[in-house]
Design an enzyme around this catalytic site. Structure first.
Site, PDB file in Angstrom:
ATOM      1  N   CYS A   1     116.266  57.932 -12.787  1.00 32.27           N
ATOM      2  CA  CYS A   1     117.609  58.488 -12.899  1.00 32.27           C
ATOM      3  C   CYS A   1     117.710  59.343 -14.167  1.00 32.27           C
ATOM      4  O   CYS A   1     117.344  58.899 -15.253  1.00 32.27           O
ATOM      5  CB  CYS A   1     118.610  57.328 -12.952  1.00 32.27           C
ATOM      6  SG  CYS A   1     120.248  57.767 -13.521  1.00 32.27           S
ATOM      7  N   GLU A   2     118.203  60.543 -14.006  1.00 28.19           N
ATOM      8  CA  GLU A   2     118.313  61.439 -15.151  1.00 28.19           C
ATOM      9  C   GLU A   2     119.429  61.039 -16.111  1.00 28.19           C
ATOM     10  O   GLU A   2     119.468  61.522 -17.242  1.00 28.19           O
ATOM     11  CB  GLU A   2     118.503  62.879 -14.694  1.00 28.19           C
ATOM     12  CG  GLU A   2     119.800  63.161 -13.988  1.00 28.19           C
ATOM     13  CD  GLU A   2     119.877  64.584 -13.463  1.00 28.19           C
ATOM     14  OE1 GLU A   2     120.974  65.132 -13.469  1.00 28.19           O
ATOM     15  OE2 GLU A   2     118.843  65.142 -13.048  1.00 28.19           O
ATOM     16  N   HIS A   3     120.325  60.160 -15.695  1.00 24.69           N
ATOM     17  CA  HIS A   3     121.433  59.743 -16.574  1.00 24.69           C
ATOM     18  C   HIS A   3     121.033  58.648 -17.554  1.00 24.69           C
ATOM     19  O   HIS A   3     121.503  58.625 -18.689  1.00 24.69           O
ATOM     20  CB  HIS A   3     122.620  59.260 -15.742  1.00 24.69           C
ATOM     21  CG  HIS A   3     123.230  60.341 -14.931  1.00 24.69           C
ATOM     22  ND1 HIS A   3     123.833  60.107 -13.723  1.00 24.69           N
ATOM     23  CD2 HIS A   3     123.325  61.667 -15.139  1.00 24.69           C
ATOM     24  CE1 HIS A   3     124.278  61.244 -13.221  1.00 24.69           C
ATOM     25  NE2 HIS A   3     123.981  62.203 -14.059  1.00 24.69           N
ATOM     26  N   HIS A   4     120.189  57.702 -17.109  1.00 25.55           N
ATOM     27  CA  HIS A   4     119.820  56.569 -17.955  1.00 25.55           C
ATOM     28  C   HIS A   4     118.314  56.450 -18.163  1.00 25.55           C
ATOM     29  O   HIS A   4     117.857  55.533 -18.831  1.00 25.55           O
ATOM     30  CB  HIS A   4     120.309  55.250 -17.328  1.00 25.55           C
ATOM     31  CG  HIS A   4     121.770  55.188 -17.122  1.00 25.55           C
ATOM     32  ND1 HIS A   4     122.367  55.444 -15.899  1.00 25.55           N
ATOM     33  CD2 HIS A   4     122.783  54.913 -17.982  1.00 25.55           C
ATOM     34  CE1 HIS A   4     123.671  55.320 -16.008  1.00 25.55           C
ATOM     35  NE2 HIS A   4     123.954  55.000 -17.253  1.00 25.55           N
TER      36      HIS A   4
ATOM     37  N   GLN B   1     119.584  60.750  -6.812  1.00 24.22           N
ATOM     38  CA  GLN B   1     119.202  60.500  -5.420  1.00 24.22           C
ATOM     39  C   GLN B   1     119.702  61.619  -4.518  1.00 24.22           C
ATOM     40  O   GLN B   1     118.998  62.047  -3.608  1.00 24.22           O
ATOM     41  CB  GLN B   1     119.751  59.148  -4.962  1.00 24.22           C
ATOM     42  CG  GLN B   1     119.314  58.781  -3.567  1.00 24.22           C
ATOM     43  CD  GLN B   1     119.643  57.352  -3.194  1.00 24.22           C
ATOM     44  OE1 GLN B   1     119.552  56.451  -4.020  1.00 24.22           O
ATOM     45  NE2 GLN B   1     120.026  57.135  -1.952  1.00 24.22           N
TER      46      GLN B   1
ATOM     47  N   HIS C   1     118.992  51.088  -7.634  1.00 28.24           N
ATOM     48  CA  HIS C   1     119.010  51.743  -8.944  1.00 28.24           C
ATOM     49  C   HIS C   1     119.099  50.678 -10.025  1.00 28.24           C
ATOM     50  O   HIS C   1     120.052  49.887 -10.023  1.00 28.24           O
ATOM     51  CB  HIS C   1     120.210  52.688  -9.056  1.00 28.24           C
ATOM     52  CG  HIS C   1     120.158  53.835  -8.098  1.00 28.24           C
ATOM     53  ND1 HIS C   1     120.147  55.140  -8.527  1.00 28.24           N
ATOM     54  CD2 HIS C   1     120.097  53.887  -6.742  1.00 28.24           C
ATOM     55  CE1 HIS C   1     120.095  55.948  -7.469  1.00 28.24           C
ATOM     56  NE2 HIS C   1     120.060  55.211  -6.383  1.00 28.24           N
TER      57      HIS C   1
ATOM     58  N   CYS D   1     119.934  51.087 -12.966  1.00 30.44           N
ATOM     59  CA  CYS D   1     121.140  51.274 -13.786  1.00 30.44           C
ATOM     60  C   CYS D   1     122.329  50.528 -13.165  1.00 30.44           C
ATOM     61  O   CYS D   1     123.331  50.293 -13.834  1.00 30.44           O
ATOM     62  CB  CYS D   1     121.454  52.750 -14.002  1.00 30.44           C
ATOM     63  SG  CYS D   1     121.520  53.750 -12.528  1.00 30.44           S
TER      64      CYS D   1
END
Length: 191
Positions: free
Chosen positions: A86-89, A128, A156, A158
Site C-alpha cells: 500500500c502506498e499510504h502506509h 488495489q 490489507h 493496514c
C-alpha cells in the site's frame, strides 16, 4: 528507474536507529542489505510503465484462431495470487486474488502472460484500485480488446494489523471496460 540499493540500505539502517534499535547487533547487522535485496524483487514493477509491461508480455496468438462469434467468447483467468504494498502506509496487501477476463478481438494472449502482467503490476507501491486499472490497461493494449474486466479480492495489513485491526476484512475492487460495463450477460460470466 533502478532501485538505489545503497540508499535503501542507508535509510533502513537509519530507520532501525530511529526505532530505538542497535543496527550493529547480531540479528540486525545484515538487515539493511537483506531489505534492499528484497525491495529490488518486490518493487521490480516500479521500473516499468504500463506500456513497457505490455511490450514485455506482448505474446499473442492470431493464426489458426477463428472467432466466428467472438462477441460471445470470453477468456477468464481466476485466482491469480499476487501481493503488493500500500502506498499510504507501505503496508502489505496480501492474500490477493485477481480475476482477469477479456473478449478476444481477433487474437488471444498466452495465459501465463496474464498472470505475469498481474504480478508485475503488483510490484509497485500501489492502491488495489490502481492494480485493477493498470492490469486492464495492459491487457487491452496487448489484446487490442476494449472489453476487459479485472476483479480483485485482497487483505490489507493496514486494516488487519494496525488502526482498526479487523483481520477478516477483505477489499473487493472491480474494473470494467467496454461491454463489461453494460452487458449483464458478460458480467454474469465473471461470477
Amino acid at each position: 528507474m533502478a532501485i538505489d540499493t545503497e540508499a535503501v540500505k542507508k535509510h533502513i539502517r537509519g530507520l532501525i536507529e530511529a526505532l530505538g534499535e542497535n543496527p550493529d547487533r547480531e540479528g540486525l547487522k545484515e538487515t539493511p542489505d537483506r531489505v534492499a535485496r528484497m525491495y529490488e524483487e518486490v518493487f521490480e514493477g516500479i521500473g516499468y510503465t504500463n506500456h513497457e509491461i505490455a511490450q514485455m508480455y506482448n505474446k499473442t496468438f492470431e493464426e489458426e484462431l477463428e472467432f466466428e462469434n467472438y462477441s460471445q467468447d470470453v477468456v477468464i483467468v481466476r485466482d491469480i495470487d499476487i501481493f503488493s504494498y500500500c502506498e499510504h502506509h507501505l503496508a502489505l496487501m496480501y492474500d490477493m486474488k485477481v480475476t482477469v477476463a477479456y473478449v478476444p478481438n481477433g487474437k488471444v494472449i498466452g495465459l501465463s502472460k496474464i498472470a505475469r502482467i498481474a504480478d508485475m503490476v503488483s510490484k509497485r507501491l500501489q492502491l488495489q484500485e490502481r492494480i485493477g486499472t493498470d492490469i486492464a490497461d495492459i491487457i487491452s493494449e496487448v489484446t487490442d480488446s476494449p472489453d476487459v474486466a479485472v476483479l480483485i479480492e485482497g487483505n490489507h495489513s493496514c486494516m488487519s494489523a494496525r488502526g482498526i485491526k479487523k483481520p477478516n476484512a477483505k477489499t473487493y475492487t472491480t474494473t470494467l471496460r467496454g461491454r463489461f460495463k453494460t452487458d449483464t450477460g458478460l458480467q454474469m460470466r465473471l461470477k
